[in-house]
Design an enzyme around this catalytic site. Structure first.
Site, PDB file in Angstrom:
ATOM      1  N   HIS A  63      39.365  36.429  39.581  1.00 20.32           N
ATOM      2  CA  HIS A  63      39.190  37.816  39.126  1.00 20.32           C
ATOM      3  C   HIS A  63      38.360  38.653  40.100  1.00 20.32           C
ATOM      4  CE1 HIS A  63      39.757  40.953  36.321  1.00 20.32           C
ATOM      5  NE2 HIS A  63      39.714  40.231  35.214  1.00 20.32           N
ATOM      6  N   ARG A  64      37.683  38.031  41.052  1.00 21.39           N
ATOM      7  CA  ARG A  64      36.948  38.797  42.056  1.00 21.39           C
ATOM      8  C   ARG A  64      37.901  39.490  43.015  1.00 21.39           C
ATOM      9  NH1 ARG A  64      33.300  34.127  44.505  1.00 21.39           N
ATOM     10  NH2 ARG A  64      35.410  33.238  44.570  1.00 21.39           N
TER      11      ARG A  64
END
Length: 477
Positions: A450-451
Site C-alpha cells: 500500500h506504500r
C-alpha cells in the site's frame, strides 16, 4: 605488506556466509584472479577470487565453518618479498614488539571511489579485501566492527535503508552505532543491538542527565527492537511436546533468510489483496495452436512448449507497462518507477524457493520467456543461479495451480511491490447472455504494497492483467 582476506558480501543483503571449501592451501602462491574459496550464501555457492598477488600465509577460518559474519578475517596473504611464516593475524609480522606495532600503526586509509567500484560484485555487494601495514592493537582474527561507520570529512554515516528506518523509529543515534556490515556499514542487527543495550539514543530524544541511568538500562529480552511481539523461545516450544514426539532439524541459510525477509515484509509492507477470476478458454486454444506450430530443434524436439504460466508472466509484464504507476517499488524516501517490466517467478526447491527474474518481460516473446524459465528452474533446483538472476524485480508470480489450489494469498518479496498468487484452472458454471455456460476459470489474487499502490491503482493493474489473459492475442502483437 600483508593483505587481509575478509569474508565478502556477495549480495546487498548478505550478513553471514558459510565457508564451504578452501581451493588454496597455506603456502600456495596466489595470483590475481585465482579462486581462493567457495562461500555458501543463503541462496547459492559462490567463488571468491583474489585481487592481489602473494602467498597464502594463513587460513584463519577452516572450511566447513558456518555463519561467518561479513567482514570477518578469514585468511592472510603475504605480499611480495615477505616471509609467510612471520605473518600473524591482522597482518603484523611476529617479530614486531607491541611497542613497534603501536608506533607503526596508523589510521586505516579510506578506500577511494575507484577502488570501491573495482570490488563491487554482480549482486551489488563488495569484496571485503583490505591491505594493512600492521595489526591494530588488540586485533583479533574476527576483527572489530568500525564505530560510527563514518567516511570522509563530512561525517556521513553509511547505513542500510532498513537500519535507518529502525533507527528513526526507535530513536537510535546512528553516529554512535558500530557497523558490522561490509566496510563498516550499519545494518539492521547493529541498530537492534544498540537499541537492546540502551546505550545509544538520538539527540532529538535525549533526556535530562538525571534520567540518563534509566535510559541506559537494557531493554527486556521479551520485547525485541522494533516493537514486534517476541516469539516463543526454543525451550518454550519444545515444552509443549513429548521429547520423543519430534526430531530437530537445524535451519540452513536459505530457511533463515526466508523466515527473516518474509517476516520483515509482513511487518514493514502494508499488504492488501485484490482477487479476480480470469476465463481461460481463449488462452487454452491459442496455447494449443502455438505449441502445435512450434518448429523442431536439431534433436527433433519442439523448439518450445508454452505453459499457462508463460502466458501469466507475459501478461503481468505487459500489464505493468500499461499501468506505469504500478511498475514501481518503495525506496525509503522515494518511489522508483521502472521503464520495463521485471517479473520474478517463484520456483520451489527442496527446503525453500528461488525467485528468478524475467527481465524486460514486456518485450520478450512467449517462446523466449518459456525457454528462459525452463533454464532458470533447472539451475534453481541445482542451486546454480547467480545473485543477479534472482535479485530485484518489481513483482512476482507464485503459481500453485498444479497442486489443485484454487485460491491463496502470497507474501510480497522485498523490495518488490506486489506478487500475484495464481490458482488452478477449473470448469465452472457462469451466466453468459442470460443463460448458464461452462467455462474454464482461474482465480488470481494480487498482494499489493500500500506504500506504492493504492486500491484503485492495484485494481487497474489487475484489470489490465485479466484483459490480457482473456484476450491473449494481445500478447502476440
Amino acid at each position: 605488506m600483508p593483505i587481509n582476506v575478509l569474508m565478502p558480501a556477495l549480495s546487498p543483503t548478505m550478513e553471514k556466509g558459510n565457508l564451504a571449501k578452501w581451493l588454496k592451501k597455506e603456502g600456495d602462491p596466489i595470483k590475481s584472479g585465482d579462486v581462493l574459496a567457495e562461500i555458501e550464501t543463503d541462496k547459492a555457492t559462490m567463488e571468491v577470487e583474489a585481487i592481489d598477488e602473494g602467498v597464502l600465509a594463513k587460513i584463519l577460518v577452516p572450511e566447513g565453518t558456518a555463519d561467518v559474519p561479513v567482514n570477518d578475517l578469514i585468511a592472510i596473504i603475504a605480499g611480495e618479498g615477505e616471509d609467510p611464516s612471520s605473518v600473524q593475524a591482522g597482518g603484523a609480522p611476529k617479530a614486531a614488539s607491541n611497542g613497534e606495532a603501536k608506533a607503526e600503526s596508523k589510521p586505516e586509509p579510506k578506500a577511494d571511489a575507484s577502488a570501491a567500484g573495482q570490488n563491487t560484485t554482480p549482486g551489488g555487494g563488495h569484496m571485503a579485501y583490505e591491505r594493512v601495514n600492521a595489526a591494530p592493537e588488540g586485533a583479533q582474527p574476527g576483527g572489530a566492527p568500525q564505530a560510527g561507520a563514518q567516511a570522509g570529512s563530512g561525517g556521513r554515516v553509511f547505513a542500510s535503508p532498513l537500519a535507518r528506518r529502525i533507527a528513526k523509529q526507535e530513536g537510535v543515534d546512528l553516529g554512535a552505532v558500530r557497523g558490522s556490515g561490509p566496510h563498516g556499514r550499519i545494518i539492521a542487527r547493529d541498530v537492534q543491538a544498540a537499541k537492546a543495550s540502551g546505550a545509544t539514543q538520538a539527540p532529538a530524544a535525549a533526556q535530562p542527565a538525571a534520567e540518563a541511568p534509566k535510559a541506559a538500562a537494557p531493554a527486556p529480552k521479551t520485547a525485541p527492537a522494533g516493537g514486534a511481539p517476541a516469539g516463543l523461545t526454543t525451550d518454550q516450544v519444545k515444552g509443549f511436546f513429548a521429547k520423543d514426539a519430534y526430531e530437530e532439524v537445524p535451519l540452513d541459510g536459505m530457511r533463515k533468510t526466508i523466515a527473516k525477509r518474509l517476516t520483515e515484509a509482513m511487518q514493514v509492507a502494508p499488504h492488501f489483496y485484490l482477487t479476480v477470476d480470469c476465463e481461460l478458454d481463449a488462452l487454452m486454444k491459442l496455447r494449443e495452436t502455438l505449441n502445435g506450430s512450434a518448429g523442431k530443434d536439431k534433436d527433433g524436439k519442439p523448439a518450445f512448449k508454452l505453459s499457462v504460466n508463460d502466458f501469466v508472466i507475459k501478461a503481468m509484464g505487459l500489464a505493468l507497462t500499461r499501468v506505469p504507476a504500478a511498475n514501481a517499488v518503495w525506496a525509503e524516501d522515494r518511489i522508483l518507477r521502472f521503464k520495463h517490466a521485471e517479473v520474478g517467478v517463484a520456483v520451489a526447491i527442496d527446503g525453500g524457493l528461488f525467485t528468478p527474474v524475467i527481465r524486460r518481460a514486456d518485450e520478450k516473446t512467449l517462446s523466449t520467456i518459456s525457454n528462459e524459465m525452463k533454464d532458470f528452474a533447472a539451475r534453481a533446483r541445482a542451486k546454480k543461479l547467480k545473485p543477479e538472476e534472482y535479485q530485484g524485480g518489481v513483482t512476482s508470480v507464485s503459481n500453485l495451480g498444479m497442486f489443485g489450489i484454487k485460491h491463496f494469498t502470497a507474501v510480497i518479496n522485498p523490495p518488490q511491490s506486489s506478487i500475484l498468487a495464481v490458482g488452478a484452472g477449473e470448469k465452472r458454471v457462469v451466466v453468459k447472455d442470460g443463460a448458464p455456460a461452462v467455462v474454464q476459470v482461474m482465480t488470481c489474487t494480487l498482494s499489493c504494497d500500500h506504500r506504492v499502490l493504492d486500491g484503485a491503482l492495484g485494481a487497474e493493474l489487475v484489470s489490465a492483467f485479466k484483459g490480457l489473459i482473456e484476450n491473449p492475442m494481445g500478447m502476440l502483437v
